[in-house]
Write a protein that holds these residues in place. Structure first.
Motif, PDB file in Angstrom:
ATOM      1  N   ARG A  90       9.537   8.642   1.138  1.00 36.58           N
ATOM      2  CA  ARG A  90      10.262   9.414   0.125  1.00 36.58           C
ATOM      3  C   ARG A  90       9.557  10.740  -0.080  1.00 36.58           C
ATOM      4  NH1 ARG A  90      15.197  10.285  -1.968  1.00 36.58           N
ATOM      5  NH2 ARG A  90      15.054  11.188  -4.062  1.00 36.58           N
ATOM      6  N   GLU A  91      10.281  11.839   0.150  1.00 34.31           N
ATOM      7  CA  GLU A  91       9.711  13.148  -0.165  1.00 34.31           C
ATOM      8  C   GLU A  91       9.753  13.333  -1.677  1.00 34.31           C
ATOM      9  OE1 GLU A  91      10.184  17.903   0.987  1.00 34.31           O
ATOM     10  OE2 GLU A  91      11.234  16.357   2.149  1.00 34.31           O
ATOM     11  N   ILE A  92       8.669  13.821  -2.236  1.00 33.79           N
ATOM     12  CA  ILE A  92       8.566  13.968  -3.686  1.00 33.79           C
ATOM     13  C   ILE A  92       9.397  15.166  -4.137  1.00 33.79           C
ATOM     14  CG2 ILE A  92       6.989  14.422  -5.604  1.00 33.79           C
ATOM     15  CD1 ILE A  92       4.819  13.007  -3.986  1.00 33.79           C
ATOM     16  N   GLU A  93      10.307  14.916  -5.065  1.00 30.41           N
ATOM     17  CA  GLU A  93      11.162  15.978  -5.587  1.00 30.41           C
ATOM     18  C   GLU A  93      10.534  16.602  -6.824  1.00 30.41           C
ATOM     19  OE1 GLU A  93      14.959  14.298  -6.320  1.00 30.41           O
ATOM     20  OE2 GLU A  93      15.425  13.957  -4.199  1.00 30.41           O
ATOM     21  N   PHE A 133       0.850  -1.190   0.000  1.00 29.86           N
ATOM     22  CA  PHE A 133       0.000   0.000   0.000  1.00 29.86           C
ATOM     23  C   PHE A 133       0.888   1.242   0.000  1.00 29.86           C
ATOM     24  CE2 PHE A 133      -2.612  -3.311   1.737  1.00 29.86           C
ATOM     25  CZ  PHE A 133      -3.903  -3.025   1.328  1.00 29.86           C
ATOM     26  N   ALA A 134       0.315   2.358  -0.406  1.00 24.12           N
ATOM     27  CA  ALA A 134       1.042   3.624  -0.352  1.00 24.12           C
ATOM     28  C   ALA A 134       0.089   4.730   0.068  1.00 24.12           C
ATOM     29  CB  ALA A 134       1.675   3.955  -1.701  1.00 24.12           C
ATOM     30  N   VAL A 135       0.649   5.706   0.758  1.00 24.27           N
ATOM     31  CA  VAL A 135      -0.118   6.880   1.185  1.00 24.27           C
ATOM     32  C   VAL A 135       0.600   8.117   0.668  1.00 24.27           C
ATOM     33  CG1 VAL A 135      -1.004   8.207   3.132  1.00 24.27           C
ATOM     34  CG2 VAL A 135      -0.962   5.706   3.246  1.00 24.27           C
ATOM     35  N   LEU A 136      -0.142   8.974   0.013  1.00 23.62           N
ATOM     36  CA  LEU A 136       0.377  10.248  -0.477  1.00 23.62           C
ATOM     37  C   LEU A 136      -0.024  11.330   0.510  1.00 23.62           C
ATOM     38  CD1 LEU A 136       1.624  12.120  -2.618  1.00 23.62           C
ATOM     39  CD2 LEU A 136      -0.552  12.008  -3.860  1.00 23.62           C
ATOM     40  N   LEU A 137       0.973  11.912   1.159  1.00 19.74           N
ATOM     41  CA  LEU A 137       0.734  12.931   2.181  1.00 19.74           C
ATOM     42  C   LEU A 137       0.989  14.314   1.589  1.00 19.74           C
ATOM     43  CD1 LEU A 137       2.607  11.253   5.176  1.00 19.74           C
ATOM     44  CD2 LEU A 137       0.139  11.244   4.759  1.00 19.74           C
ATOM     45  N   THR A 138      -0.032  15.141   1.573  1.00 22.55           N
ATOM     46  CA  THR A 138       0.140  16.513   1.111  1.00 22.55           C
ATOM     47  C   THR A 138       0.627  17.383   2.269  1.00 22.55           C
ATOM     48  OG1 THR A 138      -2.169  17.041   1.625  1.00 22.55           O
ATOM     49  CG2 THR A 138      -1.691  16.233  -0.594  1.00 22.55           C
ATOM     50  N   GLN A 139       1.321  18.460   1.936  1.00 24.49           N
ATOM     51  CA  GLN A 139       1.834  19.390   2.946  1.00 24.49           C
ATOM     52  C   GLN A 139       2.644  18.642   4.008  1.00 24.49           C
ATOM     53  OE1 GLN A 139       1.512  22.720   2.753  1.00 24.49           O
ATOM     54  NE2 GLN A 139       0.300  22.588   0.881  1.00 24.49           N
ATOM     55  N   ALA A 140       3.502  17.728   3.563  1.00 22.37           N
ATOM     56  CA  ALA A 140       4.283  16.927   4.514  1.00 22.37           C
ATOM     57  C   ALA A 140       5.692  16.723   3.973  1.00 22.37           C
ATOM     58  CB  ALA A 140       3.607  15.575   4.747  1.00 22.37           C
ATOM     59  N   ASP A 141       6.697  17.174   4.735  1.00 14.59           N
ATOM     60  CA  ASP A 141       8.078  16.909   4.342  1.00 14.59           C
ATOM     61  C   ASP A 141       8.481  15.523   4.840  1.00 14.59           C
ATOM     62  OD1 ASP A 141       8.428  17.201   7.070  1.00 14.59           O
ATOM     63  OD2 ASP A 141       9.422  19.153   6.924  1.00 14.59           O
ATOM     64  N   ARG A 142       9.748  15.160   4.634  1.00 17.07           N
ATOM     65  CA  ARG A 142      10.187  13.811   4.975  1.00 17.07           C
ATOM     66  C   ARG A 142      10.034  13.515   6.464  1.00 17.07           C
ATOM     67  NH1 ARG A 142      13.583   9.969   2.671  1.00 17.07           N
ATOM     68  NH2 ARG A 142      14.512   8.548   4.202  1.00 17.07           N
TER      69      ARG A 142
END
Length: 241
Positions: free
Chosen positions: A211-214, A167-176
């Motif tokens: 992983r923070e999205i670059e 599973f994966a979770v995409l967190l908005t407004q969230a750094d590493r």
């Protein structure tokens, strides 16, 4: 059909033109021919003889039926698109839809400078659950994981199943750093309550990576890097016993 006022046009031609432009006809009670509708058909009110009135009543009834059918088809199309985005087992997005959302959030983050991160989860020893208790128990466990993830994220966050027990979770407004803390919290929520299926009951354990999205990164690349971070953590934990 001859219409007064020096206008000659067959009813079939009027009908074709009206049906082609049905989406632009304003709603009115069925069977009512209004001046607006007459104008829409290129006629003057004085042109509407009783015979034309009857023909137009039939025509506008067909137009209203067409509008209703178009609305119904649009609803069914939207419903089909929603179903196409959902995982076949758990109440979360499938991989394709999840990656589309990663791309969207990544573009937003790049434009406005707001951070976003991925947390990648993998169930520990899930194969043993399937082997010992059967696939129905495994499916129950996967649904439980999805529900616990959904229950413990914000409305702006997105949960997806990447396949199998991942599973994966995409967190908005969230750094590493924020994502690491959230990952620990979500892992605890999954471990906190044993999953029950019939007489079988067992706690679930997960490993996760962040992983923070670059800016400019491809969604598949970001997801793969989060998965790689999960594997590093899992191997280190297993090596430590």
């Amino acid at each position: 059909m001859k219409i007064s006022g020096a206008r000659t046009e067959t009813f079939s031609a009027i009908r074709r033109r009206a049906l082609a432009d049905a989406a632009g006809v304003s709603a009115a009670p069925r069977g009512t021919v209004t001046v607006d509708k007459a104008g829409f058909l290129g006629l003057e009110p004085a042109d509407l003889t009783p015979k034309v009135q009857a023909a137009l009543q039939t025509l506008m009834s067909e137009v209203e039926d067409l509008r209703t059918e178009v609305s119904r088809l649009k609803y069914r199309l939207n419903e089909a698109e929603t179903l196409a985005d959902m995982d076949v087992l758990a109440p979360v997005l499938n991989r394709r839809a999840f990656l589309r959302e990663v791309r969207r959030v990544s573009a937003f983050a790049q434009r406005y400078g707001s951070p976003a991160s991925l947390v990648f989860f993998d169930l520990d020893n899930f194969k043993a659950v399937n082997d010992r208790f059967g696939h129905a128990a495994g499916d129950s466990a996967l649904k439980a994981v999805a529900e616990r993830l959904l229950a413990n994220v914000r409305e702006s966050d997105i949960v997806g199943r990447m396949g199998g027990d991942e599973f994966a979770v995409l967190l908005t407004q969230a750094d590493r750093a924020t994502a690491e803390m959230k990952g620990e919290s979500l892992a605890g929520a999954i471990r906190g309550v044993p999953v029950q299926f019939g007489e079988w009951s067992a706690p679930l354990h997960v490993s996760f990576g962040v992983r923070e999205i670059e800016a400019g990164a491809e969604p598949e690349t970001s997801l793969a890097e989060a998965g790689a971070a999960m594997l590093v953590k899992k191997r280190a934990r297993l090596a430590a016993g």
